[in-house]
Design an enzyme around this catalytic site. Structure first.
Site, mmCIF file in Angstrom:
data_model
loop_
_atom_site.group_PDB
_atom_site.id
_atom_site.type_symbol
_atom_site.label_atom_id
_atom_site.label_comp_id
_atom_site.label_asym_id
_atom_site.label_seq_id
_atom_site.Cartn_x
_atom_site.Cartn_y
_atom_site.Cartn_z
ATOM 1 N N SER A 224 -8.809 -2.146 6.726
ATOM 2 C CA SER A 224 -9.703 -3.273 6.552
ATOM 3 C C SER A 224 -11.123 -2.892 6.980
ATOM 4 C CB SER A 224 -9.150 -4.458 7.341
ATOM 5 O OG SER A 224 -9.671 -5.668 6.894
ATOM 6 N N ASP B 218 -4.881 -8.372 -2.690
ATOM 7 C CA ASP B 218 -5.473 -8.491 -1.354
ATOM 8 C C ASP B 218 -6.562 -9.557 -1.369
ATOM 9 O OD1 ASP B 218 -6.855 -8.109 1.088
ATOM 10 O OD2 ASP B 218 -6.308 -5.998 1.133
ATOM 11 N N HIS C 81 -2.783 -8.389 2.560
ATOM 12 C CA HIS C 81 -3.904 -7.568 3.037
ATOM 13 C C HIS C 81 -3.424 -6.220 3.559
ATOM 14 C CE1 HIS C 81 -7.741 -6.514 4.563
ATOM 15 N NE2 HIS C 81 -7.513 -6.823 5.831
#
Length: 534
Positions: free
Chosen positions: A243, A474, A502
């Site tokens: 991320s 995502d 995610h």
């Protein structure tokens, strides 16, 4: 501003409060070979003053002023048992890494970076150290290792020492907690934020952390990461960033291309997009995920959204927005506002289909029975609020790091109206509650200094290829960002997971096997490879 649904890029919840406890009694530390452990720096003047981030980048280990930092010996010691952590942490080792507060003036002060290591289980086959970052900004790398030590069991842990560290301003590394717990409760739950909502946080952070705020940028953390690489004795950096951690890894490749070893960036951000454009695209991702969840719910029995898949998303959004006028109460008297309800829903969209049943259940209690406890508990978990009402520091670190990363330029006038129109077109349901908060998340317009960092495409000059992992469903880091980052880096390969949720590493055995093979053996995935979700 960090509102009821702050889009922190956290693939899994890790507790910064508990991480601080883990490190509080650590017997390890740096050997004292680096600069003295002070945290003095020139105070930041009130108002929007330039951040003292140098335009000429430091030269890393070749810089004589940084030699002592790179040459320090980490004094590893046992990590104290954390009562909040039920995992077996007996194998973990803790230490503290000393780094310059300001890389342009290393002698003016230092920070102590919290580090934890889970040694390779097959030391005779050890490859080196693998540095880990879970996302955020504000996520704790120490927690990523400490709270699930078996997460990377297998080839990766057999061959690597797993190393987590807390970035500047996070958990065990000069944590930034600007608001007290009661103020944070009110600040996150309000459905009517005043015009000074963002300034309230900015002023509180300025009052407590003026000396540190200008130095918590991701670029400085990338420099810390290279000092850590040197202190660990690794010639090249091996890294798995998820991320927001993909931005940290990208900046590292830009700063230190000759030190890039095997880098994996899972759940890619978009370094070349402005914060406003970034937020619009992310809101659109959550809009799509909300529709997917609602349509799936409509096919289940029971579903609090009804059986009409076409109408279910709007029914959900209307219920959440309706809490502005008719909030619900928990058994203990706390209030579920529209803001906190949206946070609870969004938090479960990160987890993909495996998280949807829990969200469906929480919504059933709230929508059908008027019971707010489960939905508010989801919001609490995402916001870092424990059962006693205490908050971790990550929400304030999220704002401080974003603003230090150059998110201080904001549209106004016709440009602002165009952005709001674009937002309403792409994410009409999830942005309706507070469009300005959705655009300015966090609100850096009133931050006490201006960063010199600007959004830009990052091209890797490293000889080693970088692996980028993207997931087609995502919501937090849309798949298009993974495609874009791969193209901008140049010497990079895109590995795709097909499915909701995610990041990909923890959601697909196929992704995990490909990533492990690259990190352990250097086997680069074939371009165009797609993997299913487990």
């Amino acid at each position: 501003m960090i509102t009821r649904r702050s889009r922190r890029f956290l693939p899994a919840a890790v507790t910064a409060v508990a991480t601080t406890a883990l490190l509080a009694g650590c017997t390890g530390g740096s050997s004292g070979q680096a600069a003295p452990a002070t945290t003095t720096a020139a105070a930041t003047a009130p108002g929007a003053t330039p951040a003292p981030t140098p335009t000429a980048k430091p030269t890393g280990a070749a810089d004589p002023a940084l030699k002592a930092f790179y040459g320090q010996q980490l004094a590893w010691g046992a990590c104290p048992k954390d009562p909040q952590n039920e995992a077996d942490t007996s194998a973990l080792q803790c230490a503290s890494l000393k780094v310059p507060l300001d890389y342009s003036a290393p002698a003016t002060g230092t920070l102590d970076v919290a580090v934890v290591r889970n040694p390779a289980t097959k030391p005779d086959q050890r490859v080196g150290s693998l540095l880990l970052n879970p996302g955020g900004p504000g996520g704790t790398g120490v927690g990523m290792v400490a709270f699930n030590p078996k997460r990377f069991d297998g080839p990766l842990h057999d061959r690597y020492d797993l190393v987590g560290f807390d970035p500047r301003g996070v958990a065990g590394t000069s944590p930034l907690k600007c608001l007290d717990d009661q103020t944070r409760d009110d600040w996150l739950s309000t459905d009517q934020p005043g015009a000074d909502h963002g300034k309230q946080l900015a002023d509180a952070c300025q009052a407590k952390f003026a000396q540190v705020l200008p130095f918590v940028s991701t670029r400085n953390t990338a420099r810390d990461m290279d000092v850590l690489r040197g202190a660990l004795g690794d010639q090249k950096l091996s890294y798995l960033g998820m991320s927001y951690g993909t931005y940290l890894g990208s900046l590292y490749a830009e700063e230190f291309p000759d030190r890039v070893g095997r880098l994996v960036l899972d759940g890619a951000t978009s370094p070349s997009s402005s914060l406003v454009q970034h937020n619009i695209e992310q809101q659109a991702g959550f809009e799509r995920a909300l529709k997917a969840f609602a349509a799936d719910c409509a096919g289940k029995n029971p579903c609090p959204l009804g059986s009409d898949a076409g109408r279910a998303p709007q029914k959900l959004a209307d219920f959440l927005d309706g809490l502005k006028d008719k909030p619900l109460k928990t058994a203990k008297g706390r209030t579920l506002t529209s803001s906190t309800a949206w946070t609870g829903v969004i938090s479960r969209l990160y987890g993909g289909e495996q998280a949807w049943s829990g969200l469906r259940n929480a919504l059933g209690w709230a929508m059908v029975r008027g019971k707010a406890d489960d939905l508010l508990a989801l919001a609490d978990a995402y916001n870092g609020r424990d059962k006693d009402g205490h908050y971790e520091a990550s929400p304030d670190a999220y704002a401080a790091i974003h603003c230090a990363d150059g998110a201080t330029d904001a549209p106004a006038g016709e440009e602002l109206q165009a952005a709001l129109t674009d937002l309403a077109a792409k994410a009409p349901m999830v942005s309706k509650h507070d469009p300005l908060a959705a655009l300015f998340d966090p609100d850096c317009r009133v931050w006490p200094f201006r960063s010199t960092e600007k959004p830009h495409a990052i091209k890797s000059a490293a000889a080693a290829p970088i692996v980028v992992v993207g997931s087609t469903g995502d919501p937090a880091t849309p798949y298009a960002w993974a495609e874009k980052l791969t193209a901008e880096l140049g010497n990079a390969v895109l590995l795709t997971r097909d499915g909701e949720g995610h990041t990909g590493y923890g959601a697909s055995k196929c992704i995990r096997a490909s990533v492990d093979a690259f990190l352990v053996d250097g086997t680069v995935p074939t371009a165009g490879t797609h993997c299913p979700t487990d």
